[in-house]
Design an enzyme around this catalytic site. Structure first.
Site, PDB file in Angstrom:
ATOM      1  CG  PHE A 127      -1.914   1.075   1.234  1.00 25.89           C
ATOM      2  CD1 PHE A 127      -3.039   0.991   0.436  1.00 25.89           C
ATOM      3  CD2 PHE A 127      -1.733   2.197   2.016  1.00 25.89           C
ATOM      4  CE1 PHE A 127      -3.972   2.014   0.419  1.00 25.89           C
ATOM      5  CE2 PHE A 127      -2.663   3.225   2.013  1.00 25.89           C
ATOM      6  CZ  PHE A 127      -3.786   3.133   1.208  1.00 25.89           C
ATOM      7  CG  ASP A 198       1.271  -1.765   7.734  1.00 27.53           C
ATOM      8  OD1 ASP A 198       0.198  -2.171   8.229  1.00 27.53           O
ATOM      9  OD2 ASP A 198       1.349  -0.727   7.045  1.00 27.53           O
ATOM     10  CE1 TYR A 223      -8.506   2.803   7.529  1.00 25.09           C
ATOM     11  CE2 TYR A 223      -7.623   4.291   9.184  1.00 25.09           C
ATOM     12  CZ  TYR A 223      -7.539   3.695   7.942  1.00 25.09           C
ATOM     13  OH  TYR A 223      -6.480   3.985   7.130  1.00 25.09           O
ATOM     14  CE  LYS A 224      -7.032  -0.324   5.967  1.00 26.78           C
ATOM     15  NZ  LYS A 224      -5.598  -0.324   5.627  1.00 26.78           N
ATOM     16  NE  ARG A 371      -9.332  -3.783  -1.479  1.00 22.16           N
ATOM     17  CZ  ARG A 371      -8.871  -3.062  -0.471  1.00 22.16           C
ATOM     18  NH1 ARG A 371      -7.716  -3.382   0.098  1.00 22.16           N
ATOM     19  NH2 ARG A 371      -9.544  -2.031  -0.005  1.00 22.16           N
TER      20      ARG A 371
HETATM   21  C1  LIG Z   1      -4.968   0.919   5.293  1.00 17.74           C
HETATM   22  C2  LIG Z   1      -3.495   0.984   5.220  1.00 17.74           C
HETATM   23  C3  LIG Z   1      -2.820   2.162   5.598  1.00 17.74           C
HETATM   24  C4  LIG Z   1      -3.580   3.378   6.013  1.00 17.74           C
HETATM   25  O1  LIG Z   1      -2.773   4.445   6.338  1.00 17.74           O
HETATM   26  P1  LIG Z   1      -3.405   5.796   6.912  1.00 17.74           P
HETATM   27  O2  LIG Z   1      -2.265   6.512   7.485  1.00 17.74           O
HETATM   28  O3  LIG Z   1      -4.468   5.409   7.905  1.00 17.74           O
HETATM   29  O4  LIG Z   1      -4.044   6.523   5.760  1.00 17.74           O
HETATM   30  C5  LIG Z   1      -1.427   2.144   5.563  1.00 17.74           C
HETATM   31  N1  LIG Z   1      -0.754   1.042   5.180  1.00 17.74           N
HETATM   32  C6  LIG Z   1      -1.381  -0.102   4.804  1.00 17.74           C
HETATM   33  C7  LIG Z   1      -0.581  -1.292   4.403  1.00 17.74           C
HETATM   34  C8  LIG Z   1      -2.777  -0.142   4.803  1.00 17.74           C
HETATM   35  O5  LIG Z   1      -3.398  -1.266   4.429  1.00 17.74           O
END
Ligand SMILES: *Cc1c(COP(=O)(O)O)cnc(C)c1O
Length: 412
Positions: A127, A198, A223-224, A371
């Protein structure tokens, strides 16, 4: 091949030991919610918590709330609840800031533990914000630092004793591929490097064993799969052995050893508090506790079992019912998959728009990925069956070709 019926799915729901958790969530009628890997559903009690924290805590108790309503200790109070779901101990997790900002903090801290080494191993297809944050940090640190990008099976080959930090996302946001945290962390340590994990797509979605894997640092969002609510703060894990030694650069007063001494110079707290920088968004943090508390009560192994059974079932239904339409499942089968099913199709965007209009909420990731998040706390087997039946109907009737489904929105 024996075909599965909707009645079979109803039976699986009746036998599901997690079925009762669905009653703790509010979902709109006629919606199959399969975007819990992006924004989790609303725990019903979140509304009462929001009302209490605004009207009583803020409205009546006012500034006393930092003490009487425990606002000041919310970061560690919720952090300890998160710890129970990711194989960490009390005092090793704090809730704060966003995932991206936390990545910046832990990556900086990890690099200070290996000052003589200048390489970070990351996955290029991760991501993007993780890579962007690392690139921003390295720009500040200077030109002798570099990111070594590797993909999938090549990651382990990139880990050698010139590497300072191996920074990876355990479950890939697009394909759902699950990395072997135990093996990669062991390899990282053999090379004398530090691990940063992460957990955005694994925390709350499957059993994570940070301490059993001897992980150094981790971050993740709430939030997930924790259903913390839109923009709820993220978390940071620092193994006890690094606390007070690996220091992060955003040295605000909340990370000071004695914030209310108002000293001129910064002295870091010698525990997890050091990862804090400043005043936290108490409203959203307080509301997020409702969802996180539900996850802390659930059995992560039961969640994993149901998630894998559902994902395998979904892949099977796609192959059985939509096999002729050119979908390619890109998520691994079995336990190499996290908690989502992704497939590619060259018309993925309009197909997803047609599904969403019909109440089947998945999402689309460019260029061609559909997804579907699997969230065992509130998703039922019949929901999967209904989702694929709708997909089949959209393809059988060419409904996705309608002009309305082919207009791009800003958020996909
Ligand atoms: C959802 C997600 C993020 C989200 O980052 P924010 O700082 O909350 O915008 C970051 N890294 C990964 C791998 C994610 O899946």
């Amino acid at each position: 091949m024996t075909y599965l019926s909707r009645e079979d799915c109803e039976r699986l729901d009746r036998e599901d030991p997690l079925a009762h958790f669905r009653n703790e969530f509010t979902l709109p009628d006629g919606v199959v919610y399969m975007t819990g890997n992006s924004l989790g559903a609303m725990p019903t009690k979140a509304l009462a918590r929001a009302q209490d924290v605004i009207s009583r805590q803020w409205g009546v108790d006012l500034i006393k709330s930092w003490n009487v309503n425990d606002w000041f200790t919310l970061t560690t109070h919720i952090g300890d609840q998160i710890a129970t779901t990711i194989g960490a101990d009390a005092g090793e997790v704090v809730m704060t800031d966003s995932t991206g900002i936390n990545l910046y903090k832990v990556l900086s801290a990890a690099l200070t533990l290996r000052p003589e080494r200048k390489k970070i191993v990351m996955e290029g297809s991760n991501f993007p914000t993780d890579n962007y944050m690392a690139q921003g940090l390295l720009k500040q640190l200077g030109s002798d630092y570099e990111i070594v990008f590797a993909e999938g099976d090549d990651i382990t080959k990139a880990i050698d004793n010139s590497v300072a930090v191996v920074c990876l996302t355990q479950v890939h946001y697009k394909t759902g591929r699950l990395l072997d945290m135990q093996a990669i962390t062991a390899l990282t340590h053999e090379a004398g490097a530090i691990s940063v994990w992460d957990l955005c797509h694994s925390a709350g979605a499957l059993p994570v064993e940070l301490n059993a894997c001897d992980a150094d640092f981790a971050i993740g969002c709430t939030y997930k799969y924790y259903n913390g609510g839109p923009g709820s703060p993220a978390f940071i894990f620092v193994a006890k052995r690094h606390q007070g030694k690996a220091l992060q650069p955003l040295t605000g007063w909340w990370g000071h050893k004695a914030p209310f001494a108002f000293e001129r110079d910064y002295t870091p707290a010698d525990d997890i508090i050091q990862m804090l920088s400043g005043t936290q968004p108490i409203l959203t943090m307080s509301v997020s506790e409702i969802g996180i508390e539900i996850s802390a009560r659930a059995d992560m192994q039961q969640i994993r079992n149901k998630s894998l059974a559902m994902g395998d079932l979904m892949i099977r239904l796609i192959e059985e019912q939509c096999g002729e339409y050119g979908f390619e499942v890109i998520s691994p089968k079995g336990d190499l998959r996290g908690s989502q099913v992704a497939m590619s199709h060259k018309e993925g965007y309009p197909i997803m728009q047609a599904l969403i209009t019909a109440g089947i909420m998945g999402d689309f990731r460019a260029p061609d990925t559909l997804r579907f998040g699997i969230t065992p706390l509130y998703l039922r087997y019949v929901d999967l069956w209904d989702a694929i039946a709708e997909l089949k109907n959209i393809m059988d009737t060419n409904r996705w070709q309608q002009a309305q489904y082919n207009q791009r929105h800003a958020v996909t």
